[in-house]
Design a protein around this motif. Structure first.
Motif: not given
Ligand SMILES: Cc1ncsc1CCOP(=O)(O)O
Ligand SMILES: Nc1ncnc2c1ncn2[C@@H]1O[C@H](COP(=O)(O)OP(=O)(O)O)[C@@H](O)[C@H]1O
Ligand SMILES: [Mg+2]
Length: 298
Positions: A50, A52, A92-93, A121, A170, A223-227
């Motif tokens: 995604n 982000v 994610g997106t 996600v 998310t 945001t995106a630490t999981g990703c």
């Molecule tokens: C906020 C957001 N919206 C769509 S993808 C994304 C990032 C999600 O990242 P994570 O799952 O790692 O928090």
């Protein structure tokens, strides 16, 4: 989906090869060996992810020693995907135009025995996303990594589809420990190793359950630490695809340890993001060994 599937070669765990890892020091050594292998081999990791997460994910992979490539064009897959050591797919997106790329790349990897990792996600945010994730699971990911709510929803989609609850967003509304049975069911039905992130990161092949207890709560506020930890799992699986469970546990523990080390210098989420990347880049064996906290939960 059928409940009994063929074993996934990427996740075919040899119990004799993993039993000794119930010793904490043995897990630390395994995690260090895998991180060292990532640094030495610099595996090429394709990420279809995604918007982000692209920056943090690429920087996480780079600071671990891997080589990230955010390519998602359908036209490039036949040339590029076979050159990768692992693939990370993150919805994610998600849009309808990206899904064919995700499926084709996953198919290519499965055909070529290249391990790939799925991050579902916000899987239950819409019917479109849930169906897409179920179709991706059919294409045999080596590892599925989500938060508690995502793993519960995805597991439920295969076992009790009428009961999938909609989680808008998310972030998880469940603790990872509440997702252990769902993770085991999903692992058994899919043939993938399933990882659930949270205060305790849980990893299972459907029988064995391992907990990694590293990390700090503030990581949820970036945001995106999981990703990014899903991509790190892809890098670890790239250097040891035969032991995908060990690779997933080790990547989660390493990322958690870097959160703990980064927290020593952080003032809030923004500076933790920076210090976490620095800590991953500079992580040495002694720091890893003294911080890793992995236990058997089965
Ligand atoms: C906020 C957001 N919206 C769509 S993808 C994304 C990032 C999600 O990242 P994570 O799952 O790692 O928090
Ligand atoms: N309460 C917590 N304590 C320590 N680490 C956590 C906690 N919650 C999440 N983490 C860590 O943050 C990272 C992202 O996990 P999580 O927030 O569950 O993923 P997602 O962003 O997909 O919801 C993981 O490395 C996880 O171990
Ligand atoms: Mg996530």
């Amino acid at each position: 989906m059928e409940q009994q599937t063929q074993p996934n070669p990427a996740t075919n765990i040899n119990p004799k090869a993993t039993n000794n890892h119930n010793q904490p020091s043995s897990w630390a050594k395994k995690a260090w060996r895998l991180l060292s292998d990532v640094r030495a081999q610099s595996p090429l990791i394709q990420c279809i992810t995604n918007f982000v997460s692209m920056d943090l994910m690429a920087n996480t992979l780079l600071s671990a020693g891997a080589s990230p490539a955010m390519l998602h064009s359908l036209e490039e897959l036949n040339d590029f995907t076979p050159c990768c050591q692992a693939l990370c797919i993150n919805v994610g997106t998600l849009t309808p135009s990206w899904l064919p790329s995700m499926k084709s790349a996953a198919q290519l990897c499965s055909q070529l025995d290249i391990p790939w990792v799925l991050d579902p996600v916000a899987v239950s945010a819409s019917g479109f996303r849930l169906k897409a994730c179920m179709e991706l699971v059919e294409l045999k990911p080596a590892v599925i990594r989500g938060n508690g709510s995502e793993i519960i929803a995805l597991s439920m989609a295969f076992t009790q589809p009428s009961k999938v609850s909609i989680v808008k967003g998310t972030d998880s509304i469940h603790e990872s420990v509440d997702a252990v049975e769902a993770a085991k069911l999903l692992a058994k039905s899919s043939g993938a190793i399933v990882a659930v992130s949270g205060a305790t990161d849980i990893v299972t092949d459907g029988n064995q359950v391992v907990g990694a207890h590293n990390g700090v709560p503030l990581m949820q506020k970036i945001t995106a630490t999981g990703c990014s930890v899903t991509a790190l799992i892809a890098a670890f699986v790239a250097v040891d695809k035969i032991h995908a469970l060990d690779a997933a546990v080790s990547a989660l523990a390493v990322f958690g340890v870097t959160g703990e080390l980064g927290m020593k210098n952080a003032k809030g989420p923004a500076s933790l993001r920076m210090h976490l990347i620095d800590a991953l880049h500079g992580l040495d064996e002694a720091a890893l060994e003294s911080h890793v906290n992995i236990t058997s939960l089965s």
